[in-house]
Write an enzyme that holds these catalytic residues in place. Structure first.
Site, PDB file in Angstrom:
ATOM      1  N   HIS A  50      -3.511  -2.869  -8.384  1.00 41.14           N
ATOM      2  CA  HIS A  50      -4.736  -3.477  -7.855  1.00 41.14           C
ATOM      3  C   HIS A  50      -5.799  -3.584  -8.944  1.00 41.14           C
ATOM      4  O   HIS A  50      -6.520  -4.581  -9.036  1.00 41.14           O
ATOM      5  CB  HIS A  50      -5.236  -2.622  -6.692  1.00 41.14           C
ATOM      6  CG  HIS A  50      -6.307  -3.264  -5.874  1.00 41.14           C
ATOM      7  ND1 HIS A  50      -6.858  -2.636  -4.771  1.00 41.14           N
ATOM      8  CD2 HIS A  50      -6.952  -4.448  -5.976  1.00 41.14           C
ATOM      9  CE1 HIS A  50      -7.779  -3.421  -4.238  1.00 41.14           C
ATOM     10  NE2 HIS A  50      -7.862  -4.519  -4.954  1.00 41.14           N
ATOM     11  N   GLU A  98       0.839  -1.196   0.000  1.00 41.02           N
ATOM     12  CA  GLU A  98       0.000   0.000   0.000  1.00 41.02           C
ATOM     13  C   GLU A  98       0.876   1.249   0.000  1.00 41.02           C
ATOM     14  O   GLU A  98       1.937   1.282   0.634  1.00 41.02           O
ATOM     15  CB  GLU A  98      -0.897   0.032   1.231  1.00 41.02           C
ATOM     16  CG  GLU A  98      -2.011  -0.997   1.240  1.00 41.02           C
ATOM     17  CD  GLU A  98      -3.250  -0.521   0.486  1.00 41.02           C
ATOM     18  OE1 GLU A  98      -3.179   0.573  -0.126  1.00 41.02           O
ATOM     19  OE2 GLU A  98      -4.256  -1.242   0.522  1.00 41.02           O
ATOM     20  N   ASP A 113      -7.013   1.704  -8.162  1.00 38.41           N
ATOM     21  CA  ASP A 113      -5.652   2.058  -7.782  1.00 38.41           C
ATOM     22  C   ASP A 113      -4.628   1.147  -8.476  1.00 38.41           C
ATOM     23  O   ASP A 113      -4.944   0.011  -8.797  1.00 38.41           O
ATOM     24  CB  ASP A 113      -5.487   2.020  -6.254  1.00 38.41           C
ATOM     25  CG  ASP A 113      -5.873   0.689  -5.625  1.00 38.41           C
ATOM     26  OD1 ASP A 113      -6.916   0.124  -5.995  1.00 38.41           O
ATOM     27  OD2 ASP A 113      -5.125   0.202  -4.765  1.00 38.41           O
TER      28      ASP A 113
END
Length: 458
Positions: A345, A303, A355
């Site tokens: 993603h 992330e 994303d």
């Protein structure tokens, strides 16, 4: 795959291609707190911060720093973050934390206005901060000293452990020290002058987030802040073959905290901070994080702090730190350093996320991952959606990757292969994309020539 754009194209034009969670704050301000003052709908953002600061006796610069740390002062058109936070001040409504509803009680504003109206949202953030200050026992003199607000900022930003809370509050106080200068929607400039502030960390003073903090066993440069055990699956049932790049849709510390929240039902292995590239690991690589649905069993999720719509979050420090992590992962698990195995993603089958989005610089990131200073090949734009990248230059060859939407690709060479006919266009030229380890039909390369100029034959 979408149909071509209406622009003129060659017979072969081309392809296309936190989360801040926190405590359930229910305390009401003490009788000493100022009565709620309705915001003025025509306020500028600077006026809204000034009015809220006076109404709730919260330092204006602290209010701006908290908002900037949460959202870069972007309300995201009233859309929620991953943990259901709204507006510049990221007022949250989820099972573990309800600062949005608390702000409605304290200010008299409707939840709908708090979500979408910037002035109301800033008032709400100030009201929640003041309520936390009252709970912490800050009197009028304390409230005049920025350093005394440190524990309040920590509680505003996270509901996880002390480490995540200190990461959050340190980020806010770093902003106060460095200053803030940004433009909000509409072009208005909002600024905080840099100043030296000595934070009074109180209960968080003994919490180490520096060199002495708990380090990751998998990747020593990373900190270790474990996710809640119910937000991932222990162990693996598949070999690791893929790295998935995400964007948090929230802040760094907030995302770490969200993974520690039992109601989240999500997690990732690593989180990368925007400002300096600091990395925290939340799930061991040997365990299955819940980050990409069908790809969970065979991937590592990374992330990146920020929001898909705002490229300002994607700093060079973040790119370089994340690329070093991905190089480590590719070395450790024998993962090819190409775009078939290092994916966004949005590229994972069965996902509905966007994303890392159009502002993520894949060409730069992959050059850092490979360590080649930019890689080989000539950059070209693409068009179309869900464009297939094939192992060999023919439509009956195995699909090794796809281009989810218009993007930029590096072409190493081109070759004549299987004939492709699409939407009235016909071409047998194919381009080899080294980042993906496969070929794409030149129909989807967004240039006017069927055979790309200046690109050698494979």
């Amino acid at each position: 795959m979408s149909s071509p754009l209406p622009a003129q194209r060659a017979r072969t034009a081309l392809c296309a291609a936190v989360i801040a969670a926190a405590l359930a704050l229910t305390g009401q301000p003490s009788p000493a707190a100022a009565a709620p003052a309705p915001h003025a709908p025509d306020d500028s953002v600077n006026q809204a911060f000034a009015r809220a600061a006076v109404a709730y006796d919260v330092p204006r610069d602290l209010l701006v720093a908290v908002g900037y740390g949460e959202t870069r002062l972007d309300g995201h058109d009233g859309l929620p973050s991953q943990d259901n936070g709204y507006g510049m001040m990221h007022l949250v409504s989820n099972p573990e934390r309800r600062t949005l509803e608390q702000a409605a009680r304290l200010t008299g504003e409707s939840v709908a206005d708090l979500k979408r109206d910037t002035g109301a949202n800033i008032q709400g953030g100030a009201a929640v901060l003041r309520a936390l200050a009252d709970e912490a026992g800050l009197d009028a003199a304390d409230r005049d000293r920025l350093g005394a607000w440190y524990p309040v900022a920590a509680r505003y930003g996270t509901s996880g452990g002390d480490a995540a809370a200190r990461l959050y509050a340190d980020a806010v106080f770093d902003l106060l020290g460095d200053g803030v200068r940004t433009r909000v929607d509409g072009g208005e400039q909002v600024a905080v002058a840099p100043r030296e502030v000595r934070p009074q960390r109180g209960e968080y003073a003994a919490t180490d987030t520096g060199a002495g903090a708990s380090a990751s066993a998998d990747y020593p440069p990373a900190l270790w802040n474990p996710a809640y055990s119910g937000n991932y699956t222990a162990g693996r049932n598949s070999a690791i073959t893929t790295v998935v790049v995400h964007v948090t849709q929230g802040s760094y510390a907030g995302s770490i905290s969200w993974f520690q929240n039992p109601s989240a039902q999500v997690s990732a292995h690593y989180v990368v901070r925007s400002s300096d590239g600091q990395i925290t690991q939340s799930v061991r690589e040997g365990d299955t994080a819940w980050h990409a649905r069908s790809a969970n069993p065979y991937s590592v999720g990374v992330e990146h702090e920020g929001y898909v719509s705002d490229p300002a979050w994607f700093t060079d420090a973040m790119y370089r730190s994340s690329a070093a992590l991905t190089r480590h992962l590719t070395d450790r698990y024998g993962i090819p350093r190409d775009r078939a195995h290092i994916v966004g993603h949005s590229e994972v089958p069965g996902n509905d996320h966007t994303d890392p989005g159009p502002h993520w610089d894949w060409a730069y990131y992959m050059s850092l991952v490979r360590g080649d200073g930019g890689g080989t090949g000539t950059p070209f734009p693409t068009w179309g959606t869900d464009v297939s990248v094939r192992q060999q230059p023919s439509t009956d060859s195995a699909r090794v990757a796809s281009l989810p939407g218009p993007t930029s690709v590096r072409v190493a060479c081109q070759v004549h292969g299987g004939l492709v006919e699409y939407d009235g266009y016909s071409n047998d030229a194919w381009s080899y994309l080294p980042d993906y380890g496969g070929y794409v039909s030149n129909i989807f390369i967004d240039v006017d020539d069927a055979w790309l100029p200046g690109v050698p034959t494979c």
